[in-house]
Design an enzyme around this catalytic site. Structure first.
Site, PDB file in Angstrom:
ATOM      1  N   ASP A 136       0.863  -1.180   0.000  1.00 34.73           N
ATOM      2  CA  ASP A 136       0.000   0.000   0.000  1.00 34.73           C
ATOM      3  C   ASP A 136       0.891   1.219   0.000  1.00 34.73           C
ATOM      4  OD1 ASP A 136      -0.201   0.951   3.209  1.00 34.73           O
ATOM      5  OD2 ASP A 136       0.065  -1.205   2.922  1.00 34.73           O
ATOM      6  N   GLU A 166      -9.021   4.410  11.504  1.00 33.73           N
ATOM      7  CA  GLU A 166      -8.118   4.248  12.640  1.00 33.73           C
ATOM      8  C   GLU A 166      -8.105   5.548  13.427  1.00 33.73           C
ATOM      9  OE1 GLU A 166      -3.876   4.224  11.228  1.00 33.73           O
ATOM     10  OE2 GLU A 166      -4.852   4.131   9.254  1.00 33.73           O
TER      11      GLU A 166
END
Length: 263
Positions: free
Chosen positions: A57, A144
């Site tokens: 990523d 998150e």
């Protein structure tokens, strides 16, 4: 409803394929990893190298990328940062997804969620900036806690969190025709997601222990096991992930999700 059930079928097949025990592998020694790591972690017998499909990523911080070198190294997929909140676009998103496409690496954009703006504002922003042809694999919602943010440290209660992210994901699924993947961290999952969203793929961060330890009772599709990996074609540290299933599972799943939203 029929379409919804058909969208969930690949998930069921994937999760069933991921229930195989590690006893089916040789456990005498940990195999040599295919990618170097500046701060490697010993995961013991449940080492990520047991999984054949690896991916990365990335965001603008990866800088210039030699995509043919990345592809040649064995990277099988890439999640690319696209948007953040309701007003930020990653500077290199359009460049990265087009070059991943040219290199023949399956790709998907991800959105970093801010709890200081509404789910609809963020969905509108994502849809405005991410064309449908940038969506080979399903979109990813990155949720998150961001304690170091200079603009948004809001922490809503768990019910509000779940309502908001469900609204965001529903909007994306309706527009792109692909059910989003949820990326999360150990603490955020514990605080808000444990026991919920069982019909979604999860991409979990766990860089010190295996996800079966840090995400008890949570089936996962992708595991981010390091943020300090070294990938040919990319300068500096890069996140590396594995897919939970076999190589055949991977090819079957990609074929299904690539088709959705393109018919």
């Amino acid at each position: 409803m029929r379409r919804l059930l058909s969208c969930l079928l690949p998930l069921a097949l994937l999760l069933n394929s991921c229930t195989m025990g590690y006893d089916s592998f040789q456990t005498a020694s940990i195999p040599k990893t295919r990618f170097k790591d500046t701060k490697p972690q010993d995961f013991g017998r449940d080492h990520p190298e047991r999984h054949p499909i690896h991916g990365i990523d990335i965001s603008k911080w990866q800088g210039d990328i030699d995509w043919q070198s990345v592809k040649g190294s064995g990277i099988a997929f890439v999640f690319i940062k696209a948007t953040e909140g309701k007003d930020r676009v990653d500077d290199r998103f359009n460049e990265y997804w087009r070059e991943a496409n040219t290199a023949g690496i399956p790709y998907a954009p991800y959105h970093f969620y801010y709890f200081c703006s509404t789910a609809d504002d963020q969905a509108d922003w994502f849809i405005h900036n991410v064309p449908k042809n940038a969506m080979m694999l399903p979109p990813v919602l990155d949720v998150e806690w961001n304690a170091e943010s200079k603009t948004c440290r809001t922490r809503p209660d768990p019910q509000t969190v779940r309502i908001e992210i469900k609204r965001f994901m529903d909007r994306l699924e309706a527009y792109y025709g692909k059910r989003p993947i949820i990326y999360t961290s150990v603490d955020f999952h514990r605080d808000n997601l444990a026991g919920y969203f069982k019909d979604y793929h999860f991409w979990v961060r766990s860089v010190a222990k295996h996800p079966t330890v840090t995400y008890a009772d949570r089936p996962w599709a992708f595991w981010q096991y390091t943020s300090t990996g070294l990938i040919p074609g990319i300068k500096g540290p890069t996140d590396i992930n594995v897919f939970a299933g076999s190589e055949q599972n991977w090819h079957d799943w990609v074929a299904v999700v690539e088709k959705k939203g393109n018919s």
